[in-house]
Design a protein around this motif. Structure first.
Motif, PDB file in Angstrom:
ATOM      1  N   ARG A 191       8.910   7.798   3.683  1.00  0.00           N
ATOM      2  CA  ARG A 191       7.534   7.527   4.056  1.00  0.00           C
ATOM      3  C   ARG A 191       7.469   7.414   5.571  1.00  0.00           C
ATOM      4  NH1 ARG A 191       6.721   2.302   1.681  1.00  0.00           N
ATOM      5  NH2 ARG A 191       8.936   2.349   1.182  1.00  0.00           N
ATOM      6  N   VAL A 192       6.413   7.965   6.149  1.00  0.00           N
ATOM      7  CA  VAL A 192       6.267   7.983   7.605  1.00  0.00           C
ATOM      8  C   VAL A 192       5.039   7.176   8.004  1.00  0.00           C
ATOM      9  CG1 VAL A 192       7.367  10.237   7.723  1.00  0.00           C
ATOM     10  CG2 VAL A 192       4.883  10.099   7.670  1.00  0.00           C
ATOM     11  N   PHE A 193       5.115   6.544   9.163  1.00  0.00           N
ATOM     12  CA  PHE A 193       3.991   5.758   9.657  1.00  0.00           C
ATOM     13  C   PHE A 193       3.052   6.652  10.447  1.00  0.00           C
ATOM     14  CE2 PHE A 193       2.052   2.897  12.881  1.00  0.00           C
ATOM     15  CZ  PHE A 193       1.323   2.111  12.002  1.00  0.00           C
ATOM     16  N   ASP A 194       1.804   6.713  10.022  1.00  0.00           N
ATOM     17  CA  ASP A 194       0.773   7.487  10.700  1.00  0.00           C
ATOM     18  C   ASP A 194       0.037   6.542  11.647  1.00  0.00           C
ATOM     19  OD1 ASP A 194      -1.367   8.969  11.545  1.00  0.00           O
ATOM     20  OD2 ASP A 194      -2.121   9.443   9.554  1.00  0.00           O
ATOM     21  N   GLY A 195       0.342   6.657  12.944  1.00  0.00           N
ATOM     22  CA  GLY A 195      -0.231   5.739  13.915  1.00  0.00           C
ATOM     23  C   GLY A 195      -1.734   5.836  14.043  1.00  0.00           C
ATOM     24  N   SER A 196      -2.311   7.006  13.762  1.00  0.00           N
ATOM     25  CA  SER A 196      -3.752   7.166  13.914  1.00  0.00           C
ATOM     26  C   SER A 196      -4.527   6.412  12.842  1.00  0.00           C
ATOM     27  CB  SER A 196      -4.136   8.648  13.882  1.00  0.00           C
ATOM     28  OG  SER A 196      -3.801   9.219  12.630  1.00  0.00           O
ATOM     29  N   SER A 197      -3.918   6.218  11.688  1.00  0.00           N
ATOM     30  CA  SER A 197      -4.590   5.529  10.596  1.00  0.00           C
ATOM     31  C   SER A 197      -3.944   4.195  10.255  1.00  0.00           C
ATOM     32  CB  SER A 197      -4.594   6.415   9.343  1.00  0.00           C
ATOM     33  OG  SER A 197      -3.265   6.626   8.871  1.00  0.00           O
ATOM     34  N   GLY A 198      -2.761   3.925  10.816  1.00  0.00           N
ATOM     35  CA  GLY A 198      -2.047   2.701  10.492  1.00  0.00           C
ATOM     36  C   GLY A 198      -1.455   2.704   9.107  1.00  0.00           C
ATOM     37  N   ARG A 199      -1.139   3.878   8.574  1.00  0.00           N
ATOM     38  CA  ARG A 199      -0.668   3.995   7.196  1.00  0.00           C
ATOM     39  C   ARG A 199       0.760   4.531   7.120  1.00  0.00           C
ATOM     40  NH1 ARG A 199      -5.794   6.853   4.068  1.00  0.00           N
ATOM     41  NH2 ARG A 199      -7.423   5.481   4.894  1.00  0.00           N
ATOM     42  N   ALA A 213      -2.863   4.292   0.836  1.00  0.00           N
ATOM     43  CA  ALA A 213      -3.597   3.131   1.312  1.00  0.00           C
ATOM     44  C   ALA A 213      -2.940   2.558   2.555  1.00  0.00           C
ATOM     45  CB  ALA A 213      -3.659   2.071   0.216  1.00  0.00           C
ATOM     46  N   THR A 214      -3.734   1.899   3.395  1.00  0.00           N
ATOM     47  CA  THR A 214      -3.179   1.214   4.562  1.00  0.00           C
ATOM     48  C   THR A 214      -2.363   0.021   4.087  1.00  0.00           C
ATOM     49  OG1 THR A 214      -5.026  -0.300   4.808  1.00  0.00           O
ATOM     50  CG2 THR A 214      -5.227   1.829   5.882  1.00  0.00           C
ATOM     51  N   PRO A 215      -1.391  -0.445   4.898  1.00  0.00           N
ATOM     52  CA  PRO A 215      -0.592  -1.603   4.498  1.00  0.00           C
ATOM     53  C   PRO A 215      -1.442  -2.819   4.142  1.00  0.00           C
ATOM     54  CG  PRO A 215       0.421  -0.514   6.365  1.00  0.00           C
ATOM     55  CD  PRO A 215      -0.904   0.157   6.144  1.00  0.00           C
ATOM     56  N   MET A 216      -2.467  -3.121   4.956  1.00  0.00           N
ATOM     57  CA  MET A 216      -3.274  -4.298   4.668  1.00  0.00           C
ATOM     58  C   MET A 216      -4.055  -4.117   3.362  1.00  0.00           C
ATOM     59  SD  MET A 216      -2.638  -6.605   6.835  1.00  0.00           S
ATOM     60  CE  MET A 216      -0.985  -6.060   7.198  1.00  0.00           C
TER      61      MET A 216
END
Length: 227
Positions: A191-199, A213-216
Motif C-alpha cells: 500500500r502506498v501513501f497518496d500525499g494529495s489525498s492523505g490516503r 478510505a482515508t486513515p481517519m
C-alpha cells in the motif's frame, strides 16, 4: 555461519559468473535510482521483493524504519540520506513499513522494551504516531490497531524526512520524490501513501494506486463497527 559460507560459495560459483560484466561495472562505482529505508526485520528483503539488480537500490535498515527529525538526533540514517541525495543523486526515497512489525508492537506495549533502553529511546521518534493512533482508534481490535500504527508511523517518518535540508532542497528543485509504503509479508501486497489525498492505497502491478478510505475515515468506520 556454515549456511552463510555455503551460500557465498553458491553465489560465487553459480551467480557471479553469469553477471560478471555487471559486477565489473559496479566495482568502480554505484548509481542507484532509489534510496529504500525500511525495517531491520529479516523478513523484509527489498532487492528480492522488487527484483532489483545490484546497484539499483541504496538500502538503509533500522528498527521501525525511522528517520529522526533534522538536528534532533545525529544518526546513521540521516547521514545516509544526505549521502544518497547529495552524492549519489537518487531520484526517489522510499520509507517502507511492514506488517507484523515488532517495533510497532513494542510501541503499543512498552513492557516489550524492558531491558532494552536504547531501543526504547530510539522508538521515541515514533511517539507522534502512537499518540495520533491512540486518539483515533477507540474500539479497534489489536490487529487493526497495529495496522493503523504502522501506517501512521510511515507518515510521521515522511514528515521527519522533509525536515532534512538536503531533502527539502532537492524536493524544491524537482529532482527528488519521497514515498511512503507498507509491505504485507503474508500477502505480497504493497500500500502506498497518496500525499494529495492523505490516503494509503493499494499498489497495482501497473504501478497505479486504487483509491481507498482515508486513515481517519477508516478509524471512524472501524470504531463504529466495534461499538
Amino acid at each position: 555461519m556454515e549456511h552463510l559460507i555455503k551460500g557465498f560459495e553458491t553465489f560465487r560459483r553459480d551467480v557471479f559468473p553469469q553477471q560478471r560484466e555487471l559486477f565489473e561495472r559496479l566495482a568502480s562505482g554505484q548509481n542507484p535510482h532509489t534510496m529504500f529505508i525500511t525495517c531491520a526485520d529479516s523478513r523484509v528483503m527489498p532487492e528480492m521483493i522488487f527484483s532489483a539488480q545490484p546497484g539499483e537500490l541504496f538500502v538503509y535498515r533500522n528498527v521501525g524504519n525511522i528517520v529522526p527529525p533534522y538536528a534532533q538526533h545525529v544518526s546513521g540514517v540521516v547521514a545516509a540520506v544526505e549521502y544518497a541525495v547529495k552524492v549519489l543523486k537518487v531520484r526517489h526515497v522510499v520509507i517502507c513499513g511492514h506488517s507484523d512489525c515488532g517495533a510497532m508492537k513494542a510501541l503499543l506495549d512498552p513492557s516489550k522494551l524492558d531491558g532494552m533502553p536504547s531501543v526504547a529511546d530510539w522508538l521515541k521518534h515514533a511517539d507522534v504516531a502512537r499518540h495520533v493512533v491512540a486518539e483515533n482508534t477507540a474500539g479497534l481490535d489489536a490487529e487493526a490497531h497495529l495496522r493503523c500504527l504502522t501506517e501512521e508511523n510511515v507518515v510521521g517518518q515522511l514528515e521527519h524526512l522533509r525536515t532534512l535540508p538536503v531533502v527539502a532542497a532537492a524536493m524544491a528543485s524537482g529532482s527528488l520524490s519521497i514515498h511512503g509504503w507498507i509491505y504485507d509479508i503474508g500477502e505480497a501486497g504493497i500500500r502506498v501513501f497518496d500525499g494529495s489525498s492523505g490516503r494509503f492505497v493499494d499498489m497495482r502491478t501497473d504501478g497505479h494506486p486504487v483509491p481507498q478510505a482515508t486513515p481517519m475515515a477508516r478509524f471512524a468506520q472501524n470504531a463504529a463497527s466495534a461499538a
